[in-house]
Design an enzyme around this catalytic site. Structure first.
Site, PDB file in Angstrom:
ATOM      1  N   GLU A 162      -4.866 -11.936   7.781  1.00  0.00           N
ATOM      2  CA  GLU A 162      -5.727 -10.765   7.574  1.00  0.00           C
ATOM      3  C   GLU A 162      -6.930 -11.046   6.683  1.00  0.00           C
ATOM      4  O   GLU A 162      -7.678 -10.128   6.370  1.00  0.00           O
ATOM      5  CB  GLU A 162      -4.911  -9.606   6.993  1.00  0.00           C
ATOM      6  CG  GLU A 162      -4.188  -9.925   5.701  1.00  0.00           C
ATOM      7  CD  GLU A 162      -3.427  -8.704   5.148  1.00  0.00           C
ATOM      8  OE1 GLU A 162      -3.656  -7.590   5.608  1.00  0.00           O
ATOM      9  OE2 GLU A 162      -2.619  -8.893   4.229  1.00  0.00           O
ATOM     10  N   HIS A 177       0.814  -1.216   0.000  1.00  0.00           N
ATOM     11  CA  HIS A 177       0.000   0.000   0.000  1.00  0.00           C
ATOM     12  C   HIS A 177       0.851   1.270   0.000  1.00  0.00           C
ATOM     13  O   HIS A 177       0.320   2.354  -0.195  1.00  0.00           O
ATOM     14  CB  HIS A 177      -0.941  -0.001   1.204  1.00  0.00           C
ATOM     15  CG  HIS A 177      -1.947  -1.096   1.166  1.00  0.00           C
ATOM     16  ND1 HIS A 177      -2.844  -1.247   0.136  1.00  0.00           N
ATOM     17  CD2 HIS A 177      -2.209  -2.125   2.020  1.00  0.00           C
ATOM     18  CE1 HIS A 177      -3.608  -2.304   0.361  1.00  0.00           C
ATOM     19  NE2 HIS A 177      -3.236  -2.867   1.488  1.00  0.00           N
ATOM     20  N   ARG A 212       7.320  -5.355   3.378  1.00  0.00           N
ATOM     21  CA  ARG A 212       6.012  -5.959   3.212  1.00  0.00           C
ATOM     22  C   ARG A 212       5.762  -5.943   1.703  1.00  0.00           C
ATOM     23  O   ARG A 212       5.602  -4.875   1.100  1.00  0.00           O
ATOM     24  CB  ARG A 212       4.924  -5.158   3.921  1.00  0.00           C
ATOM     25  CG  ARG A 212       3.652  -6.040   4.125  1.00  0.00           C
ATOM     26  CD  ARG A 212       2.549  -5.786   3.144  1.00  0.00           C
ATOM     27  NE  ARG A 212       2.007  -4.480   3.250  1.00  0.00           N
ATOM     28  CZ  ARG A 212       0.915  -4.164   3.964  1.00  0.00           C
ATOM     29  NH1 ARG A 212       0.242  -5.089   4.572  1.00  0.00           N
ATOM     30  NH2 ARG A 212       0.487  -2.918   3.991  1.00  0.00           N
ATOM     31  N   ASP A 227      -7.530  -5.161   7.577  1.00  0.00           N
ATOM     32  CA  ASP A 227      -8.112  -6.121   6.629  1.00  0.00           C
ATOM     33  C   ASP A 227      -8.831  -7.250   7.367  1.00  0.00           C
ATOM     34  O   ASP A 227      -9.902  -7.694   6.944  1.00  0.00           O
ATOM     35  CB  ASP A 227      -7.012  -6.685   5.714  1.00  0.00           C
ATOM     36  CG  ASP A 227      -6.789  -5.817   4.486  1.00  0.00           C
ATOM     37  OD1 ASP A 227      -7.770  -5.476   3.817  1.00  0.00           O
ATOM     38  OD2 ASP A 227      -5.626  -5.481   4.197  1.00  0.00           O
TER      39      ASP A 227
END
Lengths: 252, 252, 252, 252, 252, 252
Positions: C148, C46, C72, C174
């Site tokens: 998640e 993200h 990540r 999430d």
């Protein structure tokens, strides 16, 4: 280029708030532009974005909002003044000015003939207003002379009379150091306050706007009360450092 | 910024070895930093990294090791000197200096008042030592004046007396050309050796460090023996070209 | 690559603090690395830095300090896992894992044969330890499976038994959404706390570290008390937004 | 795109020499292109240039010479194969292939219908030959399957029969590791030599070119003598490291 | 660097056509290079590519064809002149020259001693001709002085006598503005045509090439007929804007 | 993110005009955004901007106007779909879809649970509307399935029933090639027109918008008349090539 909203706000008597961008990325520029500043200044002197490769996308990111983009250039270099204006900066803050001659060289680089010697080619600046830009640029582009050296302070009255100059911008830290003040940027120091008072008076006498680098929102409130019409309360980098430092302290 | 280890090594009488970076990428900068040089110089004059967009990540890559990062700037331009120091260069090598006046303009751009006119804003340079940097920068930032023009060589004695100058750096190729020598950078040429001897003497007399661009490790060994205290034996690009050329020759 | 200090700290029973990088620049990465986190995670899902062109200089900037760099990744893509490890990430946090099979594909991409199928070529990862890296990488590279999704939570016990998996990392937002919770990431919500308790138990039973995305330092303190051993209290972007928003509120 | 000169040279019986690019910059790509290789491979798997932002200028730099540009992609990902071909790569080296099915997916991504499923849009590849490119691309684009996993080696005979596949490329290091050889890429090891012999035979039987990663020019000479028709003797990064290491050793 | 083909074409009496690059990307530079111009000028003054980070890949892209790359620098700055020549520009167009002294400073920055003071280090310029470059550069590098200010026009005769200057390049828009003409770049305006006639005469008398910025192909045809030997009929940005505008008009 | 104006225009019965961006720079993106398109699509498949490093500034440049930014992704890769939406694309055009299953995977990657499996983290997409974005994204983000393969055309009726799919986008060139048509994208070819008619019918029956790649404004007019509601008449690169080619022809 839309008409410069800073001019309107100052005419309405408002003191505008200016953010300072040192992080060289269009993402943080856009985040800052959404925060609600009247203007944002890309610092091409001490900041990490110094060439159009980095600055162009920052100017574009700011242009997604109504915030006015300014550039603090690295030096009194006409090529850089012109380039930043062509790329859409709506004003230039020029550091380290010592004399009226230097200030004239700065201001005239930002004005088309006959007022100055800016070269024609406002590719991005005129986007969407190709017909009108040349006619209004000399009136709307802001020129701000930094007062931050001992010579610049000494020659203040002379500098302030430079034709078509718009503002005096106090570089508080450098000014304190070159004037040999004991404390750096202590906004309670009567010596500093005396100098700022003098600068405000000279600005008023010459119909110039007075602006100042404040370091913190608290100092900015003081400076607004003292009479400055544009205040810079914070930078992106220092804000990030502070917030993260505070967060980590809570966890320790 | 940690205290400058080059200073310590020179005080210990060591001759330090300096690598030269022309490839504009943080990857090769990090590879070179792991090779074991005392210092690495980013060449912003003839190299391909010329603006902070490219130079900042190189400085960061070098800072993953103990190697000292220097920058050879493109010109005697105060804005560039200050920018490179703010970004973490621990010394500036300035090319094409012809006179004492030019050298003073260079050196003072690297010193905070009252010694010079460097502007305050060492964002990256002071990272991790925000409190201490301003106090030690004037002592630890290295200023190296290139002696490489006919005028510079003529005015050597004068240039060498510039207050707070740290070193003379011989630009061997340009010096040979501007002095009209028949062979370029022939380290056996008595004319060149005579000039180098003179430079060493002037440096010694003025308590300056003498440094030199050598082209090959073999020349660097000679120059170290001759008395130079910082030698530049190779560049990244030429090393790459040589190694690859040699590899291909084996295959043909 | 130095031995992974996170491993040591966890063995000492410490809960480590992890910062989150969304701003795609080496400058902010270095600023964050100096703030004192145990580890920093570059968010290639993200966040705005998604390819090595942006991530490599961030990894280098972090490597100027002792902070451990993690990435990540955007997806369970073996090419990206390997590339980030080659570039010097000391661990991978993989999002959106639903099953044991997916988790095995993830973990094995991070392990050299015979434990996995990572391809050889750790250019930057082995810089300075060319001889030793291959021998220790499988032991020191961290693999963290994000829990998640509804499926991931359902298959938790199975996922947790994936050989050589190091940690479960809770993607709180999430997870709340896919589980249909009414409030997003409300750390007082007993439904969420029940799930976290379950995850902690499964982690403990399988000798895995439990880590969690917390959003604020206050939540991170709670989660540390609850038993998580790595907590992520803040991101660079949100910290910047908060600090600037607060500064501007003072001025209004 | 000019007709692929590698094809001509192989038809003439020549063994071609391939350089390997890990440094993510157009400058070093151009330097390498002037060194005299038949082809240069941009390593988008273990190298530091992984996206078009970095790879496009490298392809352009190589195109200033007659050297043929290839790309070793990060993974068997059709989007990346197509993108590299559109950008002007004249061949793809695909890593980690285990089966005939995987190899078909790879090769067909590089062929326009009806031979494959490459999507139309060769913007840069067809520059200067817009009319002719589609007609000749399927014949001239090179597809090279890396043999470097235990499964790939096991399925060699099957992989080699993939229609329109051009070459087998031995990934020596990964092959040694996945096959559990004691020494990595020891070109005197009879076990390795036996496998290479097998690969050469399978290639010959299927009319495929055999290529191999050699690590040093000395190994490349051996492999050329053994029958490989394309040999990769060196990488940019390792060459730089070696040359600089040797230079510094002379000075110590 | 190959011998400069512009010189040959002018000796053959041809008028060459020069394209103008404002878009800061190597992709559009390569597209323009394939269009068939004799030369392409990267505009580092009003264009968006201003530093080597952007300009180097553009120069490389142009070098995939026979088109001659020139750079219009941002200002009469010796560091920038030298850097662009080192990077492979085969000529410099210098804006805003007012006097013979300024023009000498410009031209000499482009010439090696004894003709000038260009510093040695043509890394990219000499790629492929390391031995020969220094010997031919002073003869083949083109220096073009822009005549576009009132002072420059007044001092035309003096400027034209600058030793080793190659050409006068008319900056039509700036010239019209600084001379106070009512219409900007109206190629039917007898006042402008009179000035152009004068410039052509001075050029002829001093054996200089005359070049001019034309804005449209139609104007370029006129200027070619009038006697200019290098004409610039269009820029990339304006061409794109026109073509897209026309396409959209058809759809409305 | 403002509400998606394309939805409003289509509800008003308008056919919208979509521009196509292959040039990887924010400058040309901004120029195109000022030209007056309803939407602009960044082509991350065949264009030269493929990663956020290049695409983010383009999205920001488009956001300085009311033009709606779309991205044509390189492949049906959920990570890329999500990343582009997080970065502010208001719709995704997905190439090479062959089946309903593939189309569901695509569409659901663009929808938050429970409609899909998009992961939360719309950093830029929600800038300025942090509170509201999650609530409206599923309704306003556009998903467009490209119909351009033989399988995709065969499975058209099935694909068109994918829940929450918004549009069918005809990839005319690939469709002609995979269907074996003699002429590529000949908009007078009855075979092609028959297929387009079929696609329009299936779209109408399933309440989907029909969009198409047209190549020229003339074709776009035809397709608008035939019933397509979004037409792509031109690309930046081809427009530039055409305009420059035409200009040069006038001069020859």
């Amino acid at each position: 280029m839309p008409s410069n909203p800073l001019l309107t706000r100052w005419q309405q008597g408002r003191t505008t708030i200016n953010g300072w961008l040192c992080i060289p990325t269009s993402w943080t520029a856009e985040v800052m532009a959404h925060a609600g500043f009247d203007s944002l200044t890309i610092d091409a002197q001490h900041g990490l974005a110094t060439d159009l490769t980095a600055i162009l996308p920052m100017l574009q990111a700011i242009a997604t909002t109504d915030t006015v983009p300014l550039v603090r250039v690295a030096w009194n270099d006409p090529a850089q003044h012109m380039r930043m204006l062509d790329a859409g900066a709506q004003g230039i803050i020029c550091p380290m000015l010592n004399t009226r001659t230097e200030t004239e060289a700065f201001v005239q680089a930002c004005r088309y003939p006959p007022q100055g010697y800016r070269s024609i080619g406002p590719l991005r600046a005129s986007l969407g207003d190709e017909a009108g830009y040349l006619g209004k640029a000399n009136d709307e582009v802001l020129t701000m002379a930094m007062i931050e050296t001992a010579d610049g302070y000494k020659n203040l009255a002379d500098i302030a009379q430079t034709p078509t100059l718009d503002a005096l911008y106090v570089g508080t830290w450098d000014l304190c150091m070159t004037m040999g003040l004991e404390k750096m940027a202590d906004f309670d120091d009567p010596v500093l306050l005396g100098m700022l008072d003098n600068i405000l008076n000279v600005a008023a006498k010459n119909n110039l706007l007075a602006a100042i680098h404040c370091g913190t929102p608290e100092n900015a409130i003081k400076m607004r009360e003292m009479g400055f019409r544009m205040v810079t309360p914070l930078t992106d980098t220092f804000s990030l450092q502070q917030a993260v430092g505070e967060g980590l302290r809570k966890l320790r």
